[in-house]
Design an enzyme around this catalytic site. Structure first.
Site, PDB file in Angstrom:
ATOM      1  N   HIS A 313       0.808  -1.217   0.000  1.00 15.58           N
ATOM      2  CA  HIS A 313       0.000   0.000   0.000  1.00 15.58           C
ATOM      3  C   HIS A 313       0.846   1.274   0.000  1.00 15.58           C
ATOM      4  O   HIS A 313       0.296   2.373   0.090  1.00 15.58           O
ATOM      5  CB  HIS A 313      -0.933  -0.006   1.208  1.00 15.58           C
ATOM      6  CG  HIS A 313      -1.755  -1.246   1.328  1.00 15.58           C
ATOM      7  ND1 HIS A 313      -2.747  -1.565   0.430  1.00 15.58           N
ATOM      8  CD2 HIS A 313      -1.708  -2.283   2.217  1.00 15.58           C
ATOM      9  CE1 HIS A 313      -3.290  -2.729   0.771  1.00 15.58           C
ATOM     10  NE2 HIS A 313      -2.669  -3.183   1.843  1.00 15.58           N
ATOM     11  N   ILE A 328      -2.076   0.153  -3.804  1.00 18.60           N
ATOM     12  CA  ILE A 328      -3.533   0.128  -3.713  1.00 18.60           C
ATOM     13  C   ILE A 328      -3.981   0.524  -2.309  1.00 18.60           C
ATOM     14  O   ILE A 328      -3.205   0.492  -1.354  1.00 18.60           O
ATOM     15  CB  ILE A 328      -4.098  -1.263  -4.069  1.00 18.60           C
ATOM     16  CG1 ILE A 328      -3.586  -2.326  -3.086  1.00 18.60           C
ATOM     17  CG2 ILE A 328      -3.743  -1.633  -5.498  1.00 18.60           C
ATOM     18  CD1 ILE A 328      -4.224  -3.701  -3.274  1.00 18.60           C
TER      19      ILE A 328
END
Length: 537
Positions: A313, A328
């Site tokens: 992330h 993401i």
């Protein structure tokens, strides 16, 4: 030397960078016009117990195995490298567990053999208990979590300010904060005996959260977790983990169920598991819809607020290894966004009306994308919803449902917040009296609409009344919390009753911070006209 110039190396680099090249994460040698692809080769190696024997002498003892290429492998990517290390660790853990079982075994009884494989041994997995997790948090962590899932986009929205301002009279955690204390159990899955898998193949597929008791604004909680389900889905397995979080007195605060999918180790003939509940949206327009844009740094904010520091992330290279062109957003961040939407539309931003939530994480979201949450009220206490990425027109959360507490009688896209069979607000009698005394003369005298948001009612509920002294002969009604008004007033049930019963006048209540007013202040000056319409109590 002339043949080793950089001009002869640059063409390979330029080709590898070109859009026609699909090559990534590979190694090449080049020089004097010669180009070659190079691969890693790895020996099977040896596992040295890091807890007691990781010494130079132990390395020397295992050296023949370390340099033995007879059973060599060729890892292609860093993922393969990680898989081999974790497989070795799992093998050692399983060997230790087998040794312990053999030492303690006194009697062997025959029983039907459970389907299993080299990678999945259900008898060892099911019922496995993870290490306890102790979590201490304060108002700071509660507020940071709320901000990290996009709360308080409008700082002037008092009902949302209550999620982040510690001095707010209604300060309380968002219900989905309940996933934070036990979330670390997912990092322990690699230590579960009877499972061998590449950690890059582990996906968080579904999440269930149930609030058992009000979540404290600050507390020390202990979370216990165990494997409650293991299901063979052919291409992979579903691993279900139940986690309960309790306070220092042993009272259950919330219950989580983590459903994970491990790709590549299914097909061993095991139990396929029960059919999931069907929360498909009704075939009609949603009863409520909220669209919000996530921030470009949302994942970076959420990872520190939640403690989920997975580099997928944050690190672009790790994201590419996972098959994404950029980092993401955490699925649990999207989960939080969705829950906020339901609480806003059907609970009037009152978390006490929220009982449970279950979702399927269908697709990823990229930070900066816009999320639309569509909601359908299918009965008094059940809200079915789904989330979409507007940018890519894909459903990112599906088969999702929120259950409201049984003491809630929320209307579509609003919340009256108390059961018709349960205790009534003290203020209800006040508004009934006002309704009985409304007249065309008062409408002519006032000419405005007042919205009263009354908090701290029965079981901590919130309810909204609208006094319309602007249209027709005037009216008083229970209202949608988003209804427009010339003057909006937020006040507790007790203080509202005291104002209308003459124990305190509106000006005093305002100066003492008991009444919050927003809108056209000219109508605040006319509030006394309404107060005088009630009968003596």
């Amino acid at each position: 030397v002339e043949a080793l110039k950089t001009e002869y190396i640059a063409p390979l680099v330029l080709y590898l960078c070109h859009e026609d090249s699909q090559v990534t994460g590979e190694l090449f040698e080049i020089g004097a016009g010669w180009v070659s692809k190079v691969e890693w080769q790895r020996t099977k190696g040896a596992f040295i117990n890091t807890e007691s024997t990781m010494t130079p002498e132990a390395v020397r003892r295992e050296w023949p195995k370390i340099i033995d290429y007879s059973n060599a492998t060729n890892p292609k990517t860093a993922q393969d490298s990680i898989m081999l290390i974790m497989s070795a660790l799992n093998e050692e853990n399983n060997n230790n567990n087998n040794n312990n079982n053999n030492n303690n075994e006194k009697e062997v009884t025959s029983k039907p053999e459970t389907p299993s494989s080299e990678n999945v041994q259900p008898d060892k997995v099911l019922g496995f208990e993870f290490e306890k997790i102790s979590t201490t948090y304060t108002e700071k962590e509660v507020a940071l979590y709320a901000l990290s899932i996009g709360a308080v986009k409008n700082p002037e929205d008092d009902s949302e300010l209550a999620y982040v301002y510690e001095n707010h009279p209604n300060f309380k955690p968002l219900p989905t904060f309940g996933i934070i204390p036990p979330f670390g159990v997912l990092t322990q899955i690699m230590g579960c005996p009877g499972l061998k898998f590449n950690p890059m193949m582990l996906l968080h597929g579904e999440q269930y959260l149930e609030i058992r008791n009000p979540i404290p604004a600050n507390a020390t909680l202990t979370s216990t977790a165990k494997v409650s389900g293991l299901y063979d889905k052919g291409k992979g397995v579903i691993l279900v983990i139940d986690a309960t979080s309790r306070d220092e007195n042993g009272k259950e605060i919330f219950f989580n169920q983590f459903t994970t999918f491990i790709r590549g180790i299914g097909g061993y003939g095991g139990d396929r598991g029960p059919a999931p509940p069907n929360y498909a949206p009704p075939k009609r327009k949603p009863d409520a819809t909220i669209t919000e844009k996530t921030s470009a740094n949302q994942a970076l904010f959420y990872r520190w607020a939640s403690g989920d520091l997975n580099p997928l992330h944050a690190d672009p290279q790790m994201a590419q290894m996972g098959g994404f062109n950029k980092p993401i957003l955490h699925g649990m961040c999207t989960f939080g966004h969705a829950a906020r939407a339901v609480i806003k539309c059907f609970c009037n931003n009152d978390p006490s009306l929220f009982k449970s939530i279950k979702v399927r994480l269908s697709k990823h979201v990229f930070p900066g994308e816009t999320i639309t949450t569509e909601m359908w009220k299918v009965d008094e206490h059940k809200i079915i919803f789904q989330c979409k990425s507007v940018d890519r027109n894909v459903v990112v959360i599906s088969n999702a449902c929120v259950m409201l507490n049984t003491n809630s009688s929320s209307s579509s896209s609003s919340s009256s917040s108390s059961s018709s069979d349960g205790p009534e607000f003290k203020s209800a009698v006040i508004f009934k009296e006002v309704e009985e005394n409304v007249s065309p003369d008062i409408v002519k005298q006032v000419g405005g609409i007042y919205k009263f948001t009354v908090t701290d009612g029965p079981n901590g509920a919130t309810k909204t009344w609208l006094i319309d002294l602007k249209n027709g002969n005037g009216s008083v009604s229970v209202s949608n919390p988003d209804a427009k008004a010339d003057l909006s007033i937020q006040i507790t049930d007790n203080d509202c009753f005291d104002i209308f019963s003459g124990k305190i006048n509106p000006q005093q209540a305002f100066m003492q911070g008991k009444m919050k007013v927003k809108g056209n202040m000219a109508f605040a000056m006319k509030l006394q006209v309404i107060v005088k319409q009630k009968s003596k109590l």
